[in-house]
Design an enzyme around this catalytic site. Structure first.
Site, mmCIF file in Angstrom:
data_model
loop_
_atom_site.group_PDB
_atom_site.id
_atom_site.type_symbol
_atom_site.label_atom_id
_atom_site.label_comp_id
_atom_site.label_asym_id
_atom_site.label_seq_id
_atom_site.Cartn_x
_atom_site.Cartn_y
_atom_site.Cartn_z
ATOM 1 C CB THR A 260 42.120 36.090 39.838
ATOM 2 O OG1 THR A 260 41.120 36.857 40.517
ATOM 3 C CG2 THR A 260 41.464 34.864 39.237
ATOM 4 C CE1 TYR B 275 41.584 44.146 44.331
ATOM 5 C CE2 TYR B 275 43.730 43.184 43.883
ATOM 6 C CZ TYR B 275 42.403 43.028 44.210
ATOM 7 O OH TYR B 275 41.895 41.786 44.413
ATOM 8 C CE LYS C 206 39.603 43.407 41.544
ATOM 9 N NZ LYS C 206 40.500 42.219 41.426
ATOM 10 C CB VAL D 89 38.613 43.946 37.927
ATOM 11 C CG1 VAL D 89 39.793 42.986 37.771
ATOM 12 C CG2 VAL D 89 39.032 45.362 37.530
#
EC number: 4.3.3.7
Length: 306
Positions: free
Chosen positions: A46, A134, A162, A204
């Site tokens: 992001t 992640y 995540k 998240v």
């Protein structure tokens, strides 16, 4: 290390000229820290990490760290598809006194599970910074399998994941194979509640830029055993969760923040601005949810931060 329940995957603000807007980043970080975010993930997907230079990232880490002043954890996106590069970046993040490191599955290389294990192990052994793995195969072209996650969870500094595969069976298997101290975070806002039922710790989040307090209440309601209330929060927020991915993240969330008055700028190329039809749908959802009722942007926050 307990990163908290709501971790915001923070956008990276740019000026009209496409340069990094550190002042706006500081104001946004301060706002998030007081509106439901337990932690800020800086320079993740992001945050447009693929188009940032390492110099820009290190300065952004410092700016956000100073802006939140211990009121929220700061987790640095220092992952790379080069193990040496990830190690160097993680060491620098540790020197800045940050709280953790987001380590994405190496992209494009398509390593085997053995390669993934050795990659993350090397990073973990190079620094004491707690690691948030992640897994996002739709972006990386490779998937971190639950068995490999379980192996990595045995390392002292690998404390969480995540999980953004979007597959509940994957999350279930990770929970089955890892100790309870190992935290599982949803990588999708819309899967926060389902993941909580599987022993997840939180999310998240992208939506928490706009509804951090509401997301926090969703999670706390579930923890208190108020499952009907948690479901009600989820269903009320669900249209927002979906519209923020109407096009490639982070283009919609940056457009939404701009509508609220934040000077976050457009995404760097190769990401293009929202199509007019998508922008219209996004605005309609924000209006229906009362998220454009008042500006939360720069002018309002400048007084608060100064």
């Amino acid at each position: 290390m307990n990163f908290g329940r709501v971790l915001t995957a923070m956008v990276t603000p740019f000026t009209d000229e496409g340069e990094l807007n550190y002042d706006e980043a500081a104001r946004l970080a301060d706002y998030l820290a007081t509106h439901g975010s337990d932690g800020l993930v800086v320079c993740g997907t992001t945050g447009e990490s693929p188009t940032l230079t390492w110099q820009e990232e290190y300065e952004l880490f410092r700016v956000v760290r100073d802006a939140v002043a211990g009121r929220a954890k700061v987790i640095a996106g220092t992952g790379s598809n080069s193990t040496r590069e990830a190690i160097e970046a993680t060491k620098k993040a540790a020197q800045l006194g940050l709280d953790g490191s987001l380590q994405v599955v190496p992209y494009y290389n398509k390593p085997t599970q053995a390669g993934l294990y050795e990659h993350f192990k090397a990073i973990a052994q190079a620094s004491d910074l707690p690691i948030l793995l992640y897994n996002i195969p739709s972006r990386t072209g490779a998937s971190l399998q639950p068995e490999t996650v379980a192996q990595l969870a045995e390392l002292e500094t690998v404390v969480a994941i995540k999980e953004a595969s979007g597959m509940m069976d994957v999350a279930s298997e990770i929970r089955r194979l890892t100790p309870s101290r190992f935290a599982i975070y949803s990588g999708d806002d819309s899967l926060t509640l389902p993941l909580l039922t599987l022993g997840g710790s939180g999310v998240v989040s992208v939506a928490s830029h706009l509804v951090g307090l509401q997301l926090q209440e969703l999670i706390q309601s579930y923890i208190r055993g108020q499952h009907d209330q948690a479901l009600a929060h989820h269903l009320r927020l669900f249209p927002l969760f979906k519209v923020l991915f109407i096009e490639t993240n982070p283009v919609p969330i940056k457009a939404a923040l701009e509508m609220q008055g934040w000077r976050v700028g457009r995404a760097r190329l190769p990401l293009a601005p929202l199509q007019p039809s998508s922008l219209q749908v996004l605005r309609q959802v924000l209006e229906e949810m009362g998220l454009l009722a008042e500006s939360k942007g720069s002018e309002q926050m400048a007084t608060k931060v100064s």
